[in-house]
Design an enzyme around this catalytic site. Structure first.
Site, PDB file in Angstrom:
ATOM      1  N   ASP A 102      -7.183  -6.708  -4.062  1.00  0.00           N
ATOM      2  CA  ASP A 102      -6.950  -5.688  -4.855  1.00  0.00           C
ATOM      3  C   ASP A 102      -7.199  -6.111  -6.550  1.00  0.00           C
ATOM      4  O   ASP A 102      -7.707  -5.076  -7.251  1.00  0.00           O
ATOM      5  CB  ASP A 102      -5.609  -5.070  -4.977  1.00  0.00           C
ATOM      6  CG  ASP A 102      -5.648  -3.706  -4.104  1.00  0.00           C
ATOM      7  OD1 ASP A 102      -6.574  -3.395  -3.645  1.00  0.00           O
ATOM      8  OD2 ASP A 102      -4.304  -3.176  -4.014  1.00  0.00           O
TER       9      ASP A 102
ATOM     10  N   GLU B  40      -8.815   1.420   5.692  1.00  0.00           N
ATOM     11  CA  GLU B  40      -9.284   0.771   4.369  1.00  0.00           C
ATOM     12  C   GLU B  40      -9.088  -0.715   4.311  1.00  0.00           C
ATOM     13  O   GLU B  40     -10.011  -1.513   3.856  1.00  0.00           O
ATOM     14  CB  GLU B  40      -8.588   1.579   3.363  1.00  0.00           C
ATOM     15  CG  GLU B  40      -9.147   1.061   1.936  1.00  0.00           C
ATOM     16  CD  GLU B  40      -8.226   1.469   0.805  1.00  0.00           C
ATOM     17  OE1 GLU B  40      -8.444   1.649  -0.382  1.00  0.00           O
ATOM     18  OE2 GLU B  40      -6.993   2.175   1.073  1.00  0.00           O
ATOM     19  N   HIS B  41      -7.815  -1.135   4.536  1.00  0.00           N
ATOM     20  CA  HIS B  41      -7.434  -2.687   4.376  1.00  0.00           C
ATOM     21  C   HIS B  41      -6.952  -2.962   5.859  1.00  0.00           C
ATOM     22  O   HIS B  41      -6.013  -2.395   6.535  1.00  0.00           O
ATOM     23  CB  HIS B  41      -6.523  -2.869   3.422  1.00  0.00           C
ATOM     24  CG  HIS B  41      -6.691  -2.356   2.146  1.00  0.00           C
ATOM     25  ND1 HIS B  41      -6.300  -1.134   1.443  1.00  0.00           N
ATOM     26  CD2 HIS B  41      -7.385  -3.008   1.073  1.00  0.00           C
ATOM     27  CE1 HIS B  41      -6.827  -0.934   0.445  1.00  0.00           C
ATOM     28  NE2 HIS B  41      -7.423  -2.003  -0.057  1.00  0.00           N
TER      29      HIS B  41
ATOM     30  N   HIS C 100       1.538   3.308  -3.319  1.00  0.00           N
ATOM     31  CA  HIS C 100       0.509   3.695  -4.128  1.00  0.00           C
ATOM     32  C   HIS C 100       0.936   5.409  -4.427  1.00  0.00           C
ATOM     33  O   HIS C 100       0.584   5.835  -5.434  1.00  0.00           O
ATOM     34  CB  HIS C 100      -0.984   3.548  -3.410  1.00  0.00           C
ATOM     35  CG  HIS C 100      -1.741   2.311  -3.927  1.00  0.00           C
ATOM     36  ND1 HIS C 100      -2.208   2.362  -5.081  1.00  0.00           N
ATOM     37  CD2 HIS C 100      -1.941   1.220  -3.057  1.00  0.00           C
ATOM     38  CE1 HIS C 100      -3.052   1.247  -5.097  1.00  0.00           C
ATOM     39  NE2 HIS C 100      -2.611   0.403  -4.022  1.00  0.00           N
TER      40      HIS C 100
ATOM     41  N   HIS D  78     -53.527  15.093   5.722  1.00  0.00           N
ATOM     42  CA  HIS D  78     -53.077  13.810   5.749  1.00  0.00           C
ATOM     43  C   HIS D  78     -54.061  12.924   6.569  1.00  0.00           C
ATOM     44  O   HIS D  78     -54.499  11.833   5.984  1.00  0.00           O
ATOM     45  CB  HIS D  78     -51.909  13.494   6.637  1.00  0.00           C
ATOM     46  CG  HIS D  78     -50.649  13.850   5.937  1.00  0.00           C
ATOM     47  ND1 HIS D  78     -50.395  15.353   5.705  1.00  0.00           N
ATOM     48  CD2 HIS D  78     -49.617  13.274   5.435  1.00  0.00           C
ATOM     49  CE1 HIS D  78     -49.087  15.400   5.098  1.00  0.00           C
ATOM     50  NE2 HIS D  78     -48.701  14.075   4.978  1.00  0.00           N
TER      51      HIS D  78
ATOM     52  N   GLN E 254       0.560  -1.395  -0.076  1.00  0.00           N
ATOM     53  CA  GLN E 254       0.200   0.004   0.053  1.00  0.00           C
ATOM     54  C   GLN E 254       0.665   1.212  -0.035  1.00  0.00           C
ATOM     55  O   GLN E 254       0.446   2.224  -0.449  1.00  0.00           O
ATOM     56  CB  GLN E 254      -1.058  -0.024   1.264  1.00  0.00           C
ATOM     57  CG  GLN E 254      -2.084  -1.052   1.060  1.00  0.00           C
ATOM     58  CD  GLN E 254      -2.981  -0.860  -0.116  1.00  0.00           C
ATOM     59  OE1 GLN E 254      -3.664   0.157  -0.244  1.00  0.00           O
ATOM     60  NE2 GLN E 254      -2.912  -1.952  -0.992  1.00  0.00           N
TER      61      GLN E 254
END
Length: 854
Positions: free
Chosen positions: A781, A747-748, A681, A840, A678
């Site tokens: 992924d 995230e992971h 990235h 109503h 990661q």
């Protein structure tokens, strides 16, 4: 600069008094003083008086080379130093009546054991014709003594032990009162005109304000910008706007009727118009530094500056190239042009390493302070390189061949690529929140930056898209979209790549097809009342596939497949083009597999805007999906809140991140590989290792594996930055580790645990979980089947990852029979009348009345 009003002598280390004194810009210090206690902006003179051992010329030289503005010396040390050192850097110290000054002294410290009237000071000045410092040792410092000497331009030396930040007493003088003693105002209200200048920007004027004695006192003592507003009284700069100031120095002008505050400005700027200065924006080197700092934090995707920061070898080559071009330039305009290029690349190098223009100025000042100089010849490798270059050029000219290029010397070994370490048990609660923050800018700041880009596309459509793509992606576009059928040439791939994509497509399709709502949900809530829910696809969706530092066909799969399974009628896939304006064949092939109906050749905020508002050729979409950098995330957040766009987003997904929990069973090589998967990235990615009761040796093995594996990978320069921003958190138990993970909401989440499956039950917040040593995040992924478009920045607390239901909307319905309304109607009437909504209630009453008539 005008001479200081007072010159504090540091004979005590009381922190508050010392800090306030340093803001006056110049201190007198003994040789034994710890200079690290002074801020870099504070000048100092060393007092080597007769009470200290007589310093040698070498010692005086070392003090001056080390950064001292001047050295005060008694005779005969002064005589020895003056023979070989610059006169302006030496001060002769002598006691009036007991010693005399030297005719060749340019500066003297006049020490007196009895009060010295103004006439005597003036007479001495006329006789001496040099700069005088006065130290009246006969009595404690007083406002009267300062006012006597100030008009003559004679600074008064006051021991710090005689100054206080509190109230003035018979023994101690308030330091602000001492500074303000000679300051005058010709205004009826007594306010003092004050110029505010930016200390880091080379003294650029920020604005003109007024000061009162109370505001100066508070600013000097607190170190914060405080002024006086003629409407509101004391004005503590930034108290409401957040644009605060740190005071570096406060000085009076030559007539002591005007002040200058030299400050470090924070926030949007000094002016109420949110500009750096009331006199306009910054220019020149100061403006370039500000731009580079912003780009370093959030360079637009595909920009040249981003390439420079992410590719140190490119930056190094450009610096050397521009230096060579400057050396060969001859015309004044060419020299200026090449020097500007060299400054740009050199400053990019500085910003990438956290070095500011002010740091460069300090280095220049330190060099200027030196009184010794090295010979200054070029280093041998440059002399040899230039000689070899000239020889090779001559040889090439003689035989018509190109001169060979000699490779440069090898780079020195870098410092270890490592994360920051914390023991969770020792981190106070006040700092724990900071550990959970990602290395990103605040969303509101990024939204403000991306808004002009979004507005351009909203207002000017395709024309703006072409201009912005040329600017950020360096691609000239004739058409901004591609419609199917896509040519075979645009999808030409190696067979092994195509086969891998096909396998991934089948797995991801199978998992997402199983998620789809295929049949309506029906529930009879009471006799005669049937409620149902059924799914319908979102008609038009936009899929953002990043292009920045890596081609990501996997993202096209993860977004395109659930859109295809859900039955979306129009699928717009946006991705940055290559330099020639084409799209990578991997993404083109996936676009064909998932049935994309339009490919938008754009990235960043401009792509998001085009899909949100539509252009002449780009269809407007109903919902935008996909990860991206901070610009993409900010643009998505901006458009979802614009009622003109009427567009939804999947989630505010930002830079990628992973949290790995490892216990004693974890393989160091596996853990390191997962962290780096990661970290590569982008420089704004973050990885976290939560170490569960690991031995120091085990933890060291992981850290060494991170460093070793990173250096063997092609994206090592990116990982050097992202890993340095990342964390190792040590805990005692698995439950502590999972509690921290749930706070972080990664995230992971990867579980390298002895009982990894058993730990899953305690996971509350995560985008996707990877269970066990042989479940690397890379599988998710690419090809295991789960989706890799996941919530980041802690949004796993509120959001799910992208799935098939993300591309569907759910519609509810109800069918009520006559008998059912007979039972349900009175309940509805009671509740409607309770809320005061009689219409109503009436809608039910008329029906019940009709039933009663049957």
């Amino acid at each position: 600069m005008a001479p200081p009003i007072i010159l504090p002598y540091v004979d005590t280390h009381e922190p508050e008094v010392l800090a306030a004194a340093a803001r006056l810009g110049q201190l007198l210090v003994p040789p034994s003083f710890d200079l690290s206690l002074l801020p870099p902006s504070c000048g100092y003179t060393i007092l080597a008086s007769s009470s200290f051992s007589t310093p040698s010329v070498d010692q005086v030289t070392a003090w001056l080379d080390g950064g001292a503005d001047r050295v005060v010396l008694p005779s005969p040390a002064f005589d020895e130093a003056a023979a070989v050192l610059p006169a302006g850097r030496l001060v002769q110290s002598f006691i009036l009546g007991q010693e005399t000054h030297k005719d060749y002294a340019a500066l003297v410290l006049l020490r007196t054991r009895e009060p010295l009237p103004a006439q005597a000071i003036k007479a001495f000045q006329q006789d001496f014709a040099g700069e005088v410092l006065l130290w009246d040792e006969s009595r404690p410092a007083s406002v009267e003594a300062i006012r006597t000497a100030a008009p003559l331009g004679v600074p008064i030396v006051i021991p710090l032990s005689q100054l206080t930040t509190g109230s003035t007493t018979s023994q101690k003088l308030n330091i602000a009162e001492a500074f303000l003693a000679p300051v005058i105002s010709d205004r009826p209200d007594g306010l003092i005109p004050t110029v505010v200048s930016a200390h880091p920007q080379g003294g650029r004027t920020l604005g003109m304000v007024y000061s009162s004695r109370d505001s100066v006192r508070e600013a000097l003592l607190t170190g914060k910008g405080v002024y006086f507003s003629r409407k509101h009284g004391l004005w503590r700069k930034g108290e409401t706007s957040g644009a605060t100031q740190d005071v570096v120095r406060i000085v009076a002008d030559c007539d002591a009727d005007c002040l200058e505050f030299q400050v470090v400005q924070h926030g949007a700027g000094f002016c109420h118009l949110n500009t750096p200065s009331c006199f306009g924006t910054l220019s020149g080197i100061a403006a370039l530094e500000g731009t580079l700092k912003q780009r370093y934090l959030s360079a637009p995707e595909g920009s040249y500056t981003a390439r420079l920061f992410n590719d140190p070898q490119l930056l190094r080559s450009k610096i050397m190239e521009e230096a060579d071009e400057l050396c060969t330039a001859e015309k004044p305009e060419d020299i200026a042009f090449e020097a500007a290029d060299l400054i740009y690349f050199a400053l990019a190098k500085c910003v990438s390493k956290g070095v500011s223009v002010r740091d460069i100025e300090r280095s220049l000042d330190r060099k200027a302070h030196k009184v010794t100089r090295r010979k200054g010849d070029a280093k041998s490798k440059w002399v040899q390189a230039n000689g070899a270059a000239e020889s090779s050029k001559a040889a090439a000219a003689a035989n018509g061949s190109a001169a060979p290029t000699k490779p440069g010397a090898p780079e020195p070994k870098d410092t270890p690529i490592q994360m920051r370490s914390y023991d969770l048990a020792s981190v106070p609660p006040s700092e724990r929140a900071a550990m959970l923050k990602r290395p990103t800018l605040k969303s509101e700041e990024m939204i403000a930056k991306v808004k002009p880009i979004v507005d351009q596309v909203r207002l000017r459509g395709d024309a703006a898209l072409r201009e912005l793509t040329a600017k950020f992606d360096k691609a000239q576009l004739e058409e901004v979209i591609i419609r199917p059928p896509f040519t075979q040439e645009s999808m030409r791939l190696p067979e092994e790549v195509k086969a891998a994509i096909d396998v991934a497509y089948r797995n991801v399709y199978a998992f997402h097809a199983a998620q789809a709502d295929k049949a309506p949900l029906e529930v009879e809530t009471m006799p005669g009342v049937v409620c149902s829910r059924f799914a319908r696809p979102i008609a038009t969706v936009g899929l953002y596939v990043p292009g920045g530092t890596a081609v990501l066909p996997s993202t096209a799969l993860m977004l395109g497949i659930p859109a295809q399974v859900a039955g979306c009628k129009e699928i717009v896939l946006a991705t940055p083009p290559r330099a020639d304006g084409s799209i990578g064949p991997e993404v083109m092939y996936v676009a064909s597999l998932v049935g994309a109906t339009c490919i938008l050749k754009a990235g960043g905020g401009q792509a998001v805007a085009a899909m949100a508002y539509g252009t002449e050729t780009v269809p407007k979409v109903d919902k935008i999906f996909g990860p991206g950098n901070q610009w993409v995330t900010a643009a998505k957040m901006l458009v979802q809140n614009d009622t003109e766009a009427l567009v939804a987003i999947d989630m505010p997904a930002g830079p990628s991140e992973v949290l790995v929990i490892a216990d004693h069973t974890a393989d160091a090589e596996f853990v390191a590989a997962d962290l780096l998967s990661q970290a590569e990235h982008g420089v704004d990615s973050q990885v976290v290792l939560v170490a569960v009761d690991l031995t120091p040796e085990h933890l060291q093995n992981i850290e060494q594996a991170v460093d070793r594996q990173a250096r063997a990978l092609p994206r090592v320069e990116i990982m050097k930055v992202s890993v340095s921003k990342s964390l190792i958190v040590t805990v005692k138990t698995v439950r502590e580790a999972l509690d921290f993970s749930n706070e972080y909401a990664p995230e992971h989440l990867i579980l390298h645990l002895e009982d990894a499956p058993g730990a899953v039950q305690f996971v509350q917040n995560a985008g996707s979980v990877f269970v066990g040593a042989y479940s690397p995040e890379s599988c998710g992924d690419y090809a295991s089947g789960t989706n890799h478009t996941l919530p980041t920045n802690g949004f796993a607390r509120q959001f799910s990852g992208v799935n098939t239901l993300s591309f569907q909307k759910h519609i509810t319905s109800q069918q009520v029979t006559k008998a059912g309304l007979g039972k349900l109607g009175p309940v509805v009437i009671t509740l409607a009348e309770c809320e005061g909504l009689d219409a109503h209630a009436n809608a039910v009453k008329v029906r019940l009345a009709a039933l009663a008539r049957e």
